[in-house]
Design an enzyme around this catalytic site. Structure first.
Site, PDB file in Angstrom:
ATOM      1  N   ASP A 165       8.363  12.201  -2.121  1.00  0.00           N
ATOM      2  CA  ASP A 165       7.919  11.114  -1.258  1.00  0.00           C
ATOM      3  C   ASP A 165       7.646  11.624   0.106  1.00  0.00           C
ATOM      4  O   ASP A 165       8.816  12.122   0.342  1.00  0.00           O
ATOM      5  CB  ASP A 165       8.520   9.959  -1.401  1.00  0.00           C
ATOM      6  CG  ASP A 165       7.992   8.757  -1.706  1.00  0.00           C
ATOM      7  OD1 ASP A 165       7.089   8.515  -0.889  1.00  0.00           O
ATOM      8  OD2 ASP A 165       8.209   7.965  -2.693  1.00  0.00           O
ATOM      9  N   ASP A 195       3.601   8.124   1.439  1.00  0.00           N
ATOM     10  CA  ASP A 195       3.742   6.690   1.587  1.00  0.00           C
ATOM     11  C   ASP A 195       2.789   6.058   2.456  1.00  0.00           C
ATOM     12  O   ASP A 195       2.415   6.578   3.483  1.00  0.00           O
ATOM     13  CB  ASP A 195       5.221   6.488   2.048  1.00  0.00           C
ATOM     14  CG  ASP A 195       5.824   4.980   1.859  1.00  0.00           C
ATOM     15  OD1 ASP A 195       5.893   4.336   0.790  1.00  0.00           O
ATOM     16  OD2 ASP A 195       6.148   4.432   3.232  1.00  0.00           O
ATOM     17  N   GLU A 218      -0.604   6.814  -1.291  1.00  0.00           N
ATOM     18  CA  GLU A 218      -0.536   5.581  -1.727  1.00  0.00           C
ATOM     19  C   GLU A 218      -1.323   4.366  -0.776  1.00  0.00           C
ATOM     20  O   GLU A 218      -1.096   4.186   0.209  1.00  0.00           O
ATOM     21  CB  GLU A 218       0.863   5.023  -1.574  1.00  0.00           C
ATOM     22  CG  GLU A 218       1.336   3.535  -2.013  1.00  0.00           C
ATOM     23  CD  GLU A 218       2.296   2.696  -1.192  1.00  0.00           C
ATOM     24  OE1 GLU A 218       2.907   1.974  -1.734  1.00  0.00           O
ATOM     25  OE2 GLU A 218       2.657   3.089  -0.284  1.00  0.00           O
ATOM     26  N   ASP A 245       7.979  -1.217  -6.616  1.00  0.00           N
ATOM     27  CA  ASP A 245       7.617  -2.303  -5.707  1.00  0.00           C
ATOM     28  C   ASP A 245       7.244  -3.474  -6.422  1.00  0.00           C
ATOM     29  O   ASP A 245       6.869  -4.552  -5.778  1.00  0.00           O
ATOM     30  CB  ASP A 245       6.531  -1.960  -4.647  1.00  0.00           C
ATOM     31  CG  ASP A 245       6.920  -0.766  -3.640  1.00  0.00           C
ATOM     32  OD1 ASP A 245       8.220  -0.817  -3.383  1.00  0.00           O
ATOM     33  OD2 ASP A 245       6.070   0.063  -3.291  1.00  0.00           O
TER      34      ASP A 245
HETATM   35  C1  GLC Z   1       5.779   1.766   0.327  1.00  0.00           C
HETATM   36  C2  GLC Z   1       6.814   1.931  -0.608  1.00  0.00           C
HETATM   37  C3  GLC Z   1       7.786   1.017  -0.450  1.00  0.00           C
HETATM   38  C4  GLC Z   1       8.214   0.796   1.166  1.00  0.00           C
HETATM   39  C5  GLC Z   1       7.124   0.842   2.067  1.00  0.00           C
HETATM   40  C6  GLC Z   1       7.492   1.277   3.277  1.00  0.00           C
HETATM   41  O1  GLC Z   1       5.172   0.598   0.087  1.00  0.00           O
HETATM   42  O2  GLC Z   1       6.467   2.114  -2.012  1.00  0.00           O
HETATM   43  O3  GLC Z   1       8.614   0.931  -1.180  1.00  0.00           O
HETATM   44  O4  GLC Z   1       9.085  -0.361   1.169  1.00  0.00           O
HETATM   45  O5  GLC Z   1       6.193   1.644   1.666  1.00  0.00           O
HETATM   46  O6  GLC Z   1       8.183   2.549   3.416  1.00  0.00           O
END
Ligand code: GLC
Length: 513
Positions: free
Chosen positions: A102, A203, A261, A323
């Site tokens: 990540d 992310d 993401e 999440d």
């Molecule tokens: C993404 C991650 C999540 C995190 C957020 C902030 O959505 O999957 O777990 O809290 O980013 O980094």
């Protein structure tokens, strides 16, 4: 690695997401770690997955459980050391399993050296790396809200300016228009690529650049799961950035890759980020946010395949991550939820492209009702409990049938584990033909890989498609669906021989005609 070097492995890989805190503890501190993962590689090999995605293990105050990174090129002592990481990577590669990590480029921790410099010395060049802005009428610069509840701006009392944070105040957003930020992240990518990682999960990949004019962006009520309304994000500057990142990855052998993401619904927009010279994949929230409904899922699949197919990108398919509420629970819980989750597994591995399985999904774990006093997720606290948060899907994994910690740790798990998990642990499911674990193992092993995709006509409430000579049939809520002609390969429930009942699915191999 054993595979031929030319193959773009990420096009049809089975990924497995490891939430590092909750996978396997090796040192008794109640928190999962890299050595723990290393010890479980044989399990992952047997499951048949091609690649891992590890959630952040960098030094972090853990305000958002690792998504608040204080140093991008090291390992937090509670997860191990860089040497542990290298050993994990080497062992995984030895087994033919790729490892992706990540990367969190939208924000740092407020304990990152850059932000500490920015706060302690307003003249420090690092201040430009963040989004500090003057307030307006005695309040924040505008009405933007944090994804975790409350305002997206926090006052820097010393200067009277506010800094932007789309998540918690402990996660200040970086200013990606600042050249030094871009340069630093290129070095960070190279640091891990040089160590041998196979790629990155980016992310909130759509969020990095913000519209500098800070336009109005009013949060819909209730806040929708998709972020299409966030008009100050998804700026055009992202495309050249990801083109540059692609060039960096392409300098390395072995098809290093990025999966972004991108939490929006508009697949045509997503396609603009996975053009051949940008990101390889986008993490697809389409099915994950969809109900158990044949027509709706079919249209999501269609839209995805059409939009991404137009730019030559494969789709990813996802039902769970760290999440969201566990799948069996979303689908009604208990026997019904479990039945649907089993059918969904055959859909997941039947579809063309790349799949993601979140740890524990292969065990059919349900969402855990974490007691209020044990909750940890900042979402719970920042919304004063109005949103339960994500702890329920992050509870550590049961390996053995032995309470109280089911082989996860010899200490106290960081989130309490339900004491009735003996029957859902790996030990209980291993070798048990009707278990969720064995269904996942079979589906991953027998899944179609390079074959094309074509819909078949099917009655309302059902879905049938072909992948070469494999036919995947799912009955969502029709009274019954005839089992397609051919040789049965796999069924989500025992006893499916002539008809597929509601909430079940089957794979059949077409006979030669
Ligand atoms: C993404 C991650 C999540 C995190 C957020 C902030 O959505 O999957 O777990 O809290 O980013 O980094």
């Amino acid at each position: 690695m054993t595979e031929e070097p030319e193959r773009e492995w990420w096009r049809d890989a089975a990924f497995y997401q490891i939430y590092v805190r909750s996978f396997q503890d090796s040192d008794g501190d109640g928190v999962g770690d890299l050595q723990g993962i290393r010890s479980r590689l044989p399990y992952l090999k047997q499951l048949g997955v091609d690649a891992l995605w590890l959630t952040p293990f960098y030094p972090s105050p853990q305000a958002d459980h690792g998504y608040d990174v204080a140093d991008y090129t090291d390992v937090d002592p509670q997860f191990g050391t860089l040497e542990d990481f290298d050993a994990l990577l080497a062992d995984a590669h030895e087994l033919g399993i790729r490892v992706t990590i990540d990367i969190v480029p939208n924000h740092t921790s407020d304990q990152h050296e850059w932000f500490r410099n920015a706060i302690t010395d307003p003249e420090h060049p690092d201040r430009k790396r963040y989004m500090f802005r003057p307030g307006v009428n005695g309040g924040p610069p505008n009405e933007w809200t944090s994804a975790f509840g409350g305002p997206a701006w926090t006052l820097d009392e010393r200067t009277g300016e506010y800094y932007l944070h789309f998540f918690t105040p402990e996660q200040p957003d970086l200013d990606w228009h600042e050249q030094s930020v871009q340069e630093s992240f290129e070095e960070i990518l190279r640091f891990w690529l040089d160590r041998g990682v196979d790629g990155f999960r980016i992310d909130v990949a759509h969020a990095l650049f913000k519209d500098q004019s800070l336009p109005p962006m009013v949060e819909p009520v209730p806040r929708p799961p998709f972020g299409d309304w966030l008009n100050a994000l998804m700026q055009p500057e992202l495309h050249p950035l990801y083109r540059r990142w692609r060039q960096v990855a392409d300098e390395y052998p072995g098809h290093r890759m990025y999966v972004g993401e991108i939490v929006i619904e508009n697949q045509e927009k997503i396609a603009t980020y996975v053009e051949p010279d940008q990101l390889h994949l986008s993490f697809n929230f389409g099915l994950l946010f969809e109900q158990w409904d044949a027509e709706r899922m079919r249209s999501t699949i269609d839209r995805t395949l059409t939009a991404l197919g137009a730019v030559g990108a494969p789709s990813t398919w996802v039902f769970e991550n760290h999440d969201v509420t566990r799948l069996s629970t979303r689908y009604g819980g208990g026997g019904l939820g479990r039945r649907r989750a089993r059918a969904a597994a055959l859909l997941l591995f039947g579809l063309p492209g790349t799949s993601f399985t979140y740890q524990g999904q292969e065990l059919g774990l349900e969402e855990v009702d974490v007691p209020q006093e044990a909750r940890q997720d900042p979402i719970f606290f920042r919304t004063n409990g109005a949103r339960a948060g994500r702890d329920g899907c992050r509870v550590p994994i049961p390996w053995t049938s032995e309470p109280p910690t089911f082989g996860f740790t010899t200490g106290e798990p960081w989130l309490p584990m339900p004491q009735d998990w003996s029957a859902v642990g790996v030990e209980a499911q291993d070798g048990e033909p009707t278990s969720m674990l064995e269904l996942y193992r079979s589906a991953i092993r027998r899944r179609p890989r390079h074959e094309g995709f074509a819909w078949r006509e099917s009655p309302q409430g059902t879905m049938i498609f072909e992948r070469g000579d494999l036919v995947c049939a799912v009955n969502f809520d029709a009274t019954e669906l005839a089992l397609p002609d051919g040789e049965p390969v796999l069924a989500s429930e025992p006893g499916i021989t002539t008809t597929i009942p509601a909430n079940t699915a089957a794979w059949v191999r077409k006979g030669t005609t």
